[in-house]
Design an enzyme around this catalytic site. Structure first.
Site, PDB file in Angstrom:
ATOM      1  N   ARG A 166      -7.555   2.238  -2.893  1.00 32.03           N
ATOM      2  CA  ARG A 166      -8.475   2.156  -1.759  1.00 32.03           C
ATOM      3  C   ARG A 166      -9.146   3.513  -1.559  1.00 32.03           C
ATOM      4  NH1 ARG A 166      -7.792   0.474   4.692  1.00 32.03           N
ATOM      5  NH2 ARG A 166      -9.641  -0.801   4.570  1.00 32.03           N
ATOM      6  N   TYR A 173      -5.456  10.404   3.849  1.00 35.52           N
ATOM      7  CA  TYR A 173      -4.115  10.578   3.281  1.00 35.52           C
ATOM      8  C   TYR A 173      -4.190  11.392   1.977  1.00 35.52           C
ATOM      9  CZ  TYR A 173      -2.326   8.154   7.162  1.00 35.52           C
ATOM     10  OH  TYR A 173      -1.974   7.872   8.458  1.00 35.52           O
ATOM     11  N   GLN A 184       0.851  -1.196   0.000  1.00 34.17           N
ATOM     12  CA  GLN A 184       0.000   0.000   0.000  1.00 34.17           C
ATOM     13  C   GLN A 184       0.886   1.246   0.000  1.00 34.17           C
ATOM     14  OE1 GLN A 184      -2.292   1.816   3.302  1.00 34.17           O
ATOM     15  NE2 GLN A 184      -4.109   1.507   2.024  1.00 34.17           N
ATOM     16  N   GLY A 237      -9.193  -6.157   9.336  1.00 36.69           N
ATOM     17  CA  GLY A 237      -8.068  -5.439   9.911  1.00 36.69           C
ATOM     18  C   GLY A 237      -7.712  -5.964  11.287  1.00 36.69           C
ATOM     19  N   ARG A 238      -8.381  -5.412  12.304  1.00 36.38           N
ATOM     20  CA  ARG A 238      -7.986  -5.671  13.686  1.00 36.38           C
ATOM     21  C   ARG A 238      -7.919  -7.160  14.041  1.00 36.38           C
ATOM     22  NH1 ARG A 238     -12.214  -1.258  15.579  1.00 36.38           N
ATOM     23  NH2 ARG A 238     -13.009  -1.899  13.545  1.00 36.38           N
TER      24      ARG A 238
HETATM   25  C1  LIG Z   1      -3.656  -0.137  13.873  1.00 39.85           C
HETATM   26  C2  LIG Z   1      -4.356   0.225  12.577  1.00 39.85           C
HETATM   27  C3  LIG Z   1      -3.622   0.796  11.552  1.00 39.85           C
HETATM   28  C4  LIG Z   1      -4.238   1.101  10.328  1.00 39.85           C
HETATM   29  N1  LIG Z   1      -3.463   1.595   9.301  1.00 39.85           N
HETATM   30  C5  LIG Z   1      -4.003   1.716   8.059  1.00 39.85           C
HETATM   31  C6  LIG Z   1      -3.169   2.000   6.930  1.00 39.85           C
HETATM   32  O1  LIG Z   1      -1.932   2.116   7.024  1.00 39.85           O
HETATM   33  N2  LIG Z   1      -3.775   2.117   5.727  1.00 39.85           N
HETATM   34  C7  LIG Z   1      -5.139   1.969   5.574  1.00 39.85           C
HETATM   35  O2  LIG Z   1      -5.652   2.077   4.452  1.00 39.85           O
HETATM   36  N3  LIG Z   1      -5.942   1.684   6.627  1.00 39.85           N
HETATM   37  C8  LIG Z   1      -5.409   1.515   7.850  1.00 39.85           C
HETATM   38  N4  LIG Z   1      -6.212   1.125   8.893  1.00 39.85           N
HETATM   39  C9  LIG Z   1      -7.637   0.810   8.662  1.00 39.85           C
HETATM   40  C10 LIG Z   1      -7.808  -0.717   8.413  1.00 39.85           C
HETATM   41  O3  LIG Z   1      -7.251  -1.072   7.158  1.00 39.85           O
HETATM   42  C11 LIG Z   1      -9.286  -1.155   8.425  1.00 39.85           C
HETATM   43  O4  LIG Z   1      -9.976  -0.454   7.436  1.00 39.85           O
HETATM   44  C12 LIG Z   1      -9.948  -0.916   9.775  1.00 39.85           C
HETATM   45  O5  LIG Z   1      -9.191  -1.488  10.818  1.00 39.85           O
HETATM   46  C13 LIG Z   1     -11.381  -1.482   9.801  1.00 39.85           C
HETATM   47  O6  LIG Z   1     -11.380  -2.878   9.566  1.00 39.85           O
HETATM   48  P1  LIG Z   1     -11.601  -3.899  10.820  1.00 39.85           P
HETATM   49  O7  LIG Z   1     -12.934  -3.580  11.403  1.00 39.85           O
HETATM   50  O8  LIG Z   1     -11.625  -5.266  10.203  1.00 39.85           O
HETATM   51  O9  LIG Z   1     -10.498  -3.678  11.778  1.00 39.85           O
HETATM   52  C14 LIG Z   1      -5.623   0.844  10.140  1.00 39.85           C
HETATM   53  C15 LIG Z   1      -6.357   0.301  11.193  1.00 39.85           C
HETATM   54  C16 LIG Z   1      -5.744  -0.039  12.388  1.00 39.85           C
HETATM   55  C17 LIG Z   1      -6.561  -0.683  13.476  1.00 39.85           C
END
Ligand SMILES: Cc1cc2nc3c(=O)[nH]c(=O)nc-3n(C[C@H](O)[C@H](O)[C@H](O)COP(=O)(O)O)c2cc1C
Length: 363
Positions: A226, A179, A97, A313-314
């Site tokens: 994205r 971003y 990414q 994600g998480r």
């Molecule tokens: C610790 C953390 C760091 C993240 N960093 C990014 C990132 O670098 N780029 C991005 O597009 N989204 C980032 N996100 C968003 C995640 O990609 C994702 O969209 C978000 O956690 C929701 O999905 P989930 O409910 O499955 O966690 C981040 C989320 C978390 C929790």
């Protein structure tokens, strides 16, 4: 479960439809190269059909926070090749990414000490990690000149070329979550009156120029983007997202990209609205603003026809074997705040697989 079925697109064969969402973890060396822990972290999670790495800056002037990794030099590419190799050795696939911070950045968070620049001189309201370990408010950014914009477009393309040289399967452009690309799209961050602002065509120009430059460098079939339409998080204001994103997705659709990664929000049902406008592969993220994505919600996004793949994600942070746990119906471990961001393996590579005792012994 449809989630567990294979998926193929543009020569990319995925073992299942579960994508590891990009997540910043702040584990790079001082020069922006990923550490060996980064390779191990992604190797542990290679059971995902596709991994999207944390956001990586394409040029040091796009570094948003301290310890965010970069992909701007041959040395960076060499270090990232060890990450891609580790994932491939496990049979996984991995996209890089590319994330330019734009107005998000601070001279004391950056390896080059530069002042951040975005579409307009509008500061972010949040705080960020500095190199000395403290946190500070994001400073007021400079407004980018036309020459600076053109230079930046070229930096995305050069970084994408390095990503493919490093062995990544694809490049995902970060056009979401506040971003740089998103800053050009949103109302509050883009107050320009030149050809990069004002009308819908003006606000989406930067996104399309970056996509076109990257696709020209590595091929549209390896280029993805994205978007987080109408995402109110991170102090972004998009008063009327539907017309802008409909126009943007229609343009993206013409370009034959590898995929479109969309996040859904309570304020604007982007997936339902935009999915029909994009003929290619769509990755949905349905967790933002809510609890972490669940397998049931992901399966629903697939059966509703809103997506071909779903990103988690998480849950991937705390469950390196997430795909196996979903397959076997096992409970998911909760994520801990401790070690979420930080420079050590703690809270990073020490989450155990199901049935294996944690190295910390207390989870
Ligand atoms: C610790 C953390 C760091 C993240 N960093 C990014 C990132 O670098 N780029 C991005 O597009 N989204 C980032 N996100 C968003 C995640 O990609 C994702 O969209 C978000 O956690 C929701 O999905 P989930 O409910 O499955 O966690 C981040 C989320 C978390 C929790």
């Amino acid at each position: 479960m449809k989630l567990l079925t294979p998926y193929s697109t543009n020569g990319l064969d995925l073992a299942n439809r579960i994508v590891m969402a990009p997540m910043t973890r702040l584990r790079s060396h001082g020069d922006g190269s990923p550490t060996t822990d980064v390779a191990e972290y992604y190797r542990q999670r290679a059971g995902a059909g596709l991994i999207v790495t944390e956001g990586i800056w394409p040029h040091s002037s796009g570094q948003s926070e301290a310890w965010v990794p970069g992909l701007a030099t041959d040395a960076h590419a060499e270090a990232w090749s060890r990450v891609a190799d580790a994932v491939h050795a496990e049979g996984g696939r991995i996209a890089a990414q590319i994330m330019h911070g734009g107005r998000k950045g601070h001279p004391r968070a950056r390896i080059d000490g530069s002042v951040p620049a975005g579409p307009s001189a509008v500061p972010d309201g949040d705080v960020l990690h500095l190199i000395d370990g403290s946190k500070a408010a994001w400073p007021s950014p400079e407004a980018m000149s036309i020459e600076r914009i053109e230079e930046t477009v070229g930096q995305y393309a050069a970084s994408a070329r390095l990503a493919i040289a490093a062995g990544f399967d694809a490049v995902e452009l970060h056009g979401a979550n506040s971003y740089l690309i998103h800053q050009f799209l949103a109302d509050n961050t883009n107050q320009r009156e030149d050809r990069y602002g004002g009308s819908i065509a003006g606000r989406m120009r930067f996104a399309l120029e970056v996509v076109d430059a990257v696709a020209a460098e590595i091929g549209a079939e390896r280029t993805a983007i994205r978007l987080s339409p109408g995402n109110p998080q991170f102090s972004m204001v998009e008063r009327d997202p539907a017309p802008l994103y409909r126009a943007l997705v229609t343009e993206l659709d013409r370009r034959g990209l590898l995929y479109l990664h969309l996040t859904d929000h309570d304020d604007y049902a982007a997936l339902a609205d935009l999915r029909p406008r994009f003929g290619g592969t769509v990755i949905a993220n349905v967790g933002e603003n809510r609890a972490p994505t669940t397998a049931a919600a992901a399966e629903r996004a697939l059966s509703d026809g809103h997506a071909d793949l779903v990103s988690f994600g998480r849950s991937f942070i705390a469950n390196p074997d997430l795909v196996d746990r979903i397959r076997d119906g096992l409970p998911l471990a909760p994520i801990r705040e401790d070690g979420l961001y930080g420079r050590t393996a703690h809270g990073y590579t020490d989450y155990p697989r199901a049935g294996v005792l944690s190295a910390c012994g207390d989870r």
